[in-house]
Design a protein around this motif. Sequence first.
Motif, mmCIF file in Angstrom:
data_model
loop_
_atom_site.group_PDB
_atom_site.id
_atom_site.type_symbol
_atom_site.label_atom_id
_atom_site.label_comp_id
_atom_site.label_asym_id
_atom_site.label_seq_id
_atom_site.Cartn_x
_atom_site.Cartn_y
_atom_site.Cartn_z
ATOM 1 N N LEU A 212 61.888 23.416 113.033
ATOM 2 C CA LEU A 212 60.536 23.836 112.683
ATOM 3 C C LEU A 212 59.581 23.611 113.851
ATOM 4 O O LEU A 212 58.738 24.463 114.161
ATOM 5 C CB LEU A 212 60.053 23.075 111.450
ATOM 6 C CG LEU A 212 60.722 23.412 110.108
ATOM 7 C CD1 LEU A 212 60.206 22.484 109.007
ATOM 8 C CD2 LEU A 212 60.500 24.870 109.724
ATOM 9 N N GLU A 213 59.719 22.462 114.511
ATOM 10 C CA GLU A 213 58.842 22.154 115.641
ATOM 11 C C GLU A 213 59.029 23.163 116.774
ATOM 12 O O GLU A 213 58.059 23.567 117.419
ATOM 13 C CB GLU A 213 59.111 20.730 116.128
ATOM 14 C CG GLU A 213 58.678 19.663 115.123
ATOM 15 C CD GLU A 213 59.074 18.255 115.539
ATOM 16 O OE1 GLU A 213 59.792 18.120 116.561
ATOM 17 O OE2 GLU A 213 58.685 17.303 114.840
ATOM 18 N N VAL A 268 70.661 36.830 107.685
ATOM 19 C CA VAL A 268 70.438 35.740 108.627
ATOM 20 C C VAL A 268 69.258 36.075 109.530
ATOM 21 O O VAL A 268 69.154 37.182 110.063
ATOM 22 C CB VAL A 268 71.697 35.499 109.478
ATOM 23 C CG1 VAL A 268 71.426 34.473 110.578
ATOM 24 C CG2 VAL A 268 72.850 35.034 108.594
ATOM 25 N N LEU A 269 68.363 35.111 109.705
ATOM 26 C CA LEU A 269 67.226 35.283 110.611
ATOM 27 C C LEU A 269 67.657 34.966 112.040
ATOM 28 O O LEU A 269 68.346 33.972 112.286
ATOM 29 C CB LEU A 269 66.075 34.362 110.206
ATOM 30 C CG LEU A 269 65.476 34.561 108.810
ATOM 31 C CD1 LEU A 269 64.319 33.592 108.593
ATOM 32 C CD2 LEU A 269 65.003 36.002 108.612
ATOM 33 N N ALA A 270 67.255 35.802 112.972
ATOM 34 C CA ALA A 270 67.614 35.603 114.369
ATOM 35 C C ALA A 270 66.945 34.346 114.913
ATOM 36 O O ALA A 270 65.754 34.106 114.686
ATOM 37 C CB ALA A 270 67.188 36.813 115.195
ATOM 38 N N ASP A 271 67.726 33.538 115.618
ATOM 39 C CA ASP A 271 67.220 32.346 116.301
ATOM 40 C C ASP A 271 66.679 32.785 117.657
ATOM 41 O O ASP A 271 67.269 32.540 118.704
ATOM 42 C CB ASP A 271 68.366 31.340 116.438
ATOM 43 C CG ASP A 271 67.959 30.049 117.140
ATOM 44 O OD1 ASP A 271 66.745 29.777 117.243
ATOM 45 O OD2 ASP A 271 68.867 29.326 117.591
ATOM 46 N N ASP A 272 65.522 33.462 117.650
ATOM 47 C CA ASP A 272 65.049 34.153 118.848
ATOM 48 C C ASP A 272 64.520 33.231 119.940
ATOM 49 O O ASP A 272 64.283 33.678 121.073
ATOM 50 C CB ASP A 272 64.005 35.225 118.495
ATOM 51 C CG ASP A 272 62.881 34.713 117.610
ATOM 52 O OD1 ASP A 272 63.151 33.928 116.682
ATOM 53 O OD2 ASP A 272 61.729 35.103 117.836
ATOM 54 N N LYS A 273 64.345 31.942 119.652
ATOM 55 C CA LYS A 273 63.969 30.997 120.703
ATOM 56 C C LYS A 273 65.153 30.121 121.120
ATOM 57 O O LYS A 273 64.993 29.186 121.903
ATOM 58 C CB LYS A 273 62.796 30.120 120.247
ATOM 59 C CG LYS A 273 61.480 30.888 120.136
ATOM 60 C CD LYS A 273 60.307 29.950 119.888
ATOM 61 C CE LYS A 273 58.985 30.709 119.841
ATOM 62 N NZ LYS A 273 57.825 29.808 119.635
ATOM 63 N N GLY A 274 66.341 30.418 120.588
ATOM 64 C CA GLY A 274 67.560 29.733 121.015
ATOM 65 C C GLY A 274 67.568 28.249 120.730
ATOM 66 O O GLY A 274 67.876 27.438 121.609
ATOM 67 N N PHE A 275 67.264 27.858 119.487
ATOM 68 C CA PHE A 275 67.250 26.435 119.148
ATOM 69 C C PHE A 275 68.642 25.884 118.858
ATOM 70 O O PHE A 275 69.024 24.823 119.353
ATOM 71 C CB PHE A 275 66.344 26.174 117.936
ATOM 72 C CG PHE A 275 66.457 24.768 117.413
ATOM 73 C CD1 PHE A 275 65.836 23.724 118.076
ATOM 74 C CD2 PHE A 275 67.211 24.487 116.283
ATOM 75 C CE1 PHE A 275 65.956 22.416 117.620
ATOM 76 C CE2 PHE A 275 67.330 23.188 115.806
ATOM 77 C CZ PHE A 275 66.708 22.146 116.482
ATOM 78 N N PHE A 276 69.420 26.584 118.036
ATOM 79 C CA PHE A 276 70.674 26.023 117.545
ATOM 80 C C PHE A 276 71.765 26.034 118.624
ATOM 81 O O PHE A 276 71.905 27.007 119.370
ATOM 82 C CB PHE A 276 71.162 26.799 116.316
ATOM 83 C CG PHE A 276 70.297 26.608 115.104
ATOM 84 C CD1 PHE A 276 70.214 25.376 114.489
ATOM 85 C CD2 PHE A 276 69.560 27.663 114.590
ATOM 86 C CE1 PHE A 276 69.418 25.184 113.372
ATOM 87 C CE2 PHE A 276 68.756 27.490 113.471
ATOM 88 C CZ PHE A 276 68.685 26.247 112.856
#
Length: 343
Positions: A212-213, A268-276
């Motif tokens: 979330l952060e 599925v929502l794209a992890d567009d900031k590459g967190f995971f």
Amino acid sequence: MSRGAPTPAGLRTTGLRVAVVALTAAVGTALASCGLQPAASYVPKADPGSIEHIEGLPDDAAITVTAKNFTEQLVLGKIAVIALTAAGFHVTDMTNVPGSQAVRQLMLDGKADMTFEYTGTAWLTYLGHKEGIPDPEKQFEAVRDADAANGLTWLPPAPMNNTYALAVRAGAVDELGGITKLSQLKDLPVSQRTFCVESEFNSRPDGFRPMLEKYGLKLGSSGKDGVPTRNVKILDTGTVYTATADGTCNFGEVFTTDGRITSLNLQVLADDKGFFPAYNGAPVVNTATLDEYPGIKDVFSGLTPKLTNDVMRSLNRKVDVDGEDPGDVAFDWMVSEGFVTAP
């Protein structure tokens, strides 16, 4: 499916080796006393297809395949067993082993020759790093280079990336402003930021709060950039999927190759900031075994690229939703792709 907490790379104790051997012996003894065979031993017979008998392979060439005891690993393990059998090996099927550390120890001890492993699992759990690498190629290269010193060779990874993600029921996408990626969460009204997660994801250093952060939201805040605690339900893993599908929450934690994503019509929502972190599956082979039988590389070179997220969701669904046997699921897919043929 839980991958477990990171474990120091040096955890290679005699006690763990003894535990693995004892567990294997105990299971084998119990099954034998009942006159049963372990379910994991079933693999349909297959003849070569595009996977051909390795030229010059000795008639007595033997290899042992291992895998963990959850659906995806069982399917991948059976794929490996069938592929190596078609290539001419006498294959010992040591799939369905309880726990990641037990499989790891079998590989390190040379009691198993090959497994499908996840790059993120190796990096975080086995090699003891505190943070994963979101870029799949960089994560693979880091694991490959580090594990070479442990006598293990990582072959090129599959496109499948069984990492964490958030999903939304497909029918709610338009209701939520056409949301398709995590960066759009901050554009929603606070009341629509409702989440279902499991307890481990809620507390992991690569889990819910830091995610979330990363996307500009604060857990526990009721402000415009907040996610109030009342908006978060902590549920068992299986319940998260159904709760997301039935609208108990708008967003739920999922694993990206889980078959329930398809069966419950989740998106599925794209992890567009590459967190995971990246958790790509890859064939891992004992280096000594690969040196002796270099043709193993060719066995997987055409197969591994076909293992995408969509393919794994489909295969996992056949087991978890349709009740099919992992061996049959692996065989049918390999026949459909031409890797092997039915006898």
